[in-house]
Design a protein around this motif. Structure first.
Motif, short mmCIF file in Angstrom:
data_model
loop_
_atom_site.label_atom_id
_atom_site.label_comp_id
_atom_site.label_asym_id
_atom_site.label_seq_id
_atom_site.Cartn_x
_atom_site.Cartn_y
_atom_site.Cartn_z
N SER A 398 -0.19 8.86 0.98
CA SER A 398 -1.48 8.84 0.30
C SER A 398 -1.83 7.45 -0.23
O SER A 398 -1.01 6.79 -0.89
N LEU A 399 -3.04 7.00 0.05
CA LEU A 399 -3.52 5.71 -0.45
C LEU A 399 -4.04 5.81 -1.88
O LEU A 399 -4.21 4.78 -2.55
N MET A 400 -4.28 7.02 -2.33
CA MET A 400 -4.87 7.18 -3.65
C MET A 400 -3.86 7.01 -4.78
O MET A 400 -4.22 7.01 -5.96
N LEU A 401 -2.58 6.82 -4.42
CA LEU A 401 -1.61 6.47 -5.45
C LEU A 401 -1.94 5.12 -6.08
O LEU A 401 -1.49 4.80 -7.18
N VAL A 402 -2.75 4.35 -5.36
CA VAL A 402 -3.15 3.03 -5.87
C VAL A 402 -3.93 3.13 -7.18
O VAL A 402 -4.04 2.15 -7.92
N THR A 403 -4.46 4.32 -7.47
CA THR A 403 -5.24 4.51 -8.70
C THR A 403 -4.43 4.11 -9.93
O THR A 403 -4.99 3.63 -10.93
N SER A 404 -3.11 4.32 -9.87
CA SER A 404 -2.28 3.99 -11.04
C SER A 404 -2.17 2.48 -11.28
O SER A 404 -1.71 2.04 -12.34
N LEU A 405 -2.58 1.68 -10.29
CA LEU A 405 -2.55 0.23 -10.46
C LEU A 405 -3.80 -0.31 -11.15
O LEU A 405 -3.80 -1.42 -11.69
N ARG A 429 2.82 -0.23 -0.64
CA ARG A 429 3.79 -1.25 -1.03
C ARG A 429 3.66 -2.49 -0.13
O ARG A 429 3.62 -3.63 -0.59
N GLU A 430 3.57 -2.21 1.19
CA GLU A 430 3.46 -3.32 2.15
C GLU A 430 2.16 -4.09 1.96
O GLU A 430 2.14 -5.34 1.98
N ALA A 431 1.06 -3.36 1.75
CA ALA A 431 -0.24 -4.01 1.56
C ALA A 431 -0.24 -4.83 0.27
O ALA A 431 -0.76 -5.96 0.22
N SER A 432 0.34 -4.28 -0.77
CA SER A 432 0.41 -4.98 -2.06
C SER A 432 1.22 -6.26 -1.93
O SER A 432 0.86 -7.31 -2.48
N TYR A 437 -1.03 -9.21 -5.16
CA TYR A 437 -1.68 -8.94 -6.45
C TYR A 437 -0.70 -8.50 -7.53
O TYR A 437 -0.99 -8.59 -8.72
N ILE A 438 0.47 -7.99 -7.12
CA ILE A 438 1.44 -7.49 -8.08
C ILE A 438 2.82 -7.55 -7.44
O ILE A 438 2.96 -7.34 -6.22
N ASP A 442 6.95 -4.45 -10.51
CA ASP A 442 5.88 -3.79 -11.26
C ASP A 442 5.22 -2.69 -10.43
O ASP A 442 4.80 -1.66 -10.97
N PHE A 443 5.13 -2.94 -9.11
CA PHE A 443 4.58 -1.89 -8.23
C PHE A 443 5.39 -0.61 -8.38
O PHE A 443 4.82 0.47 -8.57
N ASP A 444 6.71 -0.71 -8.29
CA ASP A 444 7.57 0.47 -8.42
C ASP A 444 7.47 1.10 -9.81
O ASP A 444 7.61 2.32 -9.97
#
Length: 453
Positions: A398-405, A429-432, A437-438, A442-444
């Motif tokens: 899911s790409l919408m996990l990015v909402t937490s960032l 994770r790979e795109a980030s 950007y982070i 911090d991503f994890d």
């Protein structure tokens, strides 16, 4: 076929010799469509209860002697035992007041009573219909039959659905991909999703129980137009008391009979609540249909029971047949609701003359939904399983996990990560990492589905 002659105010008419009905029933059979929808059995039983109660009340008031009372009670009890179901053949497509069905019951009771006595002692109008009119008997029967039908059939079915959903909720504390607009959204627990279904049904049930209380208020005692002509002043109260004893439920005589005869809004409101429940069951069933689509090429997060082969040509196919059944029932109930609402709007002056249409649709809706809920529970909900592997696979992708960032790097940068991942076929994770950007630590820290639910 052999016939006997029966007479009413219109004149003489031939009636089949073996029939227990009389002239007015026969005229209805002659004048209206046959081999179509007939009066619900629940309504007939309610009218019979009214006739039995009326015999008791009229006798207590000194208007009917004990012998006639006992004969009417005997005949009513024989019908209530289910011995004469074939003696009530009339269609709903008759007079809108239900007069012919009221007279059908009066005539059959009279015939049974007179057969026991061995002479024509009981008159269908003078004795069985004493202190009554079709105009207050029929709406009273509509309230009685609907209330009892709800209490005995629909309410228990709803309660079992709620129990089944509670069990599913407790068993499925699993994080999954949420979906809004049928597109991927932030995570949600399967148990949370199911809790939403459960509360829909619970709230609908609360409303249905509340609005159905108004069915306890009865029209009986209003007679022809609401004034109570030809009935004693306390007849309605005494009838409500007697019917409460007979049916083990509390009923009262409405204080305004003009309202009861001319409006059917208690039935409209009750059916509106039934319709709401049906519409929510449609939503629940549709959610299950989407979540179980597959099994390999769809969402596939729920596994439905294999109740029957799904195709005459594709071996091994399993279809969501319980979903399709209950959603068809829901649509029928929605159509019934429109018919009932329209029928209520057509009340004119002191009487609504669309009552057979209202009670037929009401009875069908309650019966259909009661039985459908039971099938849906037994053949789908109780066998519904979570496909945990598929749920995890979809969640991880899911790409919408990015909402937490968003709170940490801003909406715009988070949006760029999601779009970049989608375009390049990368994980978040790979795109980030590629966009920078982070950092990964911090991503994890921030992208944890368990902290998002």
């Amino acid at each position: 076929m052999k016939f006997r002659q029966e007479e009413d105010s219109i004149g003489v008419i031939d009636v089949p010799e073996e029939a227990f009905w009389g002239a007015q029933t026969q005229r209805s059979l002659t004048n209206f469509p046959q081999d179509v929808e007939t009066m619900p059995e629940n309504l007939i039983r309610a009218i019979v209860y009214i006739k039995k109660a009326a015999a008791i009340v009229n006798a207590n008031e000194g208007k009917l002697d004990e012998e006639k009372r006992d004969l009417i009670i005997y005949a009513a009890d024989e019908i209530l035992k289910g011995k004469y179901t074939d003696q009530f053949p009339l269609t709903i497509w008759q007079t809108g007041s239900g007069t012919q069905t009221n007279m059908n019951v009066n005539e059959v009771i009279s015939h049974i009573a007179n057969a026991k006595k061995g002479e024509k002692l009981i008159h269908p109008n003078d004795h069985v219909n004493m202190s009554q009119s079709s105009n207050d008997v029929f709406p009273t029967a509509m309230h009685l039959s609907t209330f009892i039908n709800l209490k005995d059939n629909l309410f228990p079915a709803i309660e079992e659905i709620i129990k089944s959903l509670e069990k599913l909720e407790k068993e499925n504390d699993i994080i999954k991909t949420g979906r809004t607009h049928l597109q991927d959204a932030t995570p949600v627990k399967l148990s949370q999703e199911i809790s939403g279904w459960k509360v829909m049904v619970e709230r609908d049930y609360e409303i249905l129980k509340e609005v159905s209380k108004y069915l306890r208020k009865l029209a009986i005692g209003g007679t022809a137009v609401g004034t109570g002509i030809n009935a004693k002043k306390n007849f309605g109260d005494e009838m409500a008391s007697e019917l409460s004893k007979e049916l083990a439920s509390e009923f009262v005589s409405d204080t305004n009979k003009f309202y009861q005869l001319s409006s059917k809004n208690a039935l409209v409101n009750t059916h509106g609540a039934i319709k709401t429940l049906a519409s929510d069951m449609y939503k629940i069933a549709s959610d299950i249909r989407f979540s179980s689509c597959g099994p390999r090429c769809g969402i596939g997060e729920l596994i439905i029971p294999a109740n029957e082969p799904g195709s005459s040509i594709m071996p091994g196919k399993v279809n969501p047949t319980q979903v399709e059944s209950i959603t068809m029932v829901a649509i029928q109930i929605m159509a019934n609701d429109l018919a009932i609402t329209m029928a209520n709007s057509q009340g004119q002056m002191q009487l609504n003359t669309y009552m057979p249409l209202i009670i037929y649709n009401m009875d069908q809706s309650i019966s259909l939904l009661s039985k459908s809920l039971t099938c849906f529970r037994k053949n789908l909900l109780e066998g519904l399983k979570a496909n945990q592997e598929k749920i995890k696979e979809n969640l991880d992708r899911s790409l919408m996990l990015v909402t937490s960032l968003s709170p940490h790097i801003g909406y715009d940068k988070a949006s760029k990560i999601a779009k970049y991942a989608y375009q390049k076929g990368l994980t978040l994770r790979e795109a980030s990492h590629e966009l920078g950007y982070i950092d990964e630590k911090d991503f994890d820290k921030y992208v944890k589905p368990e902290n998002m639910v």
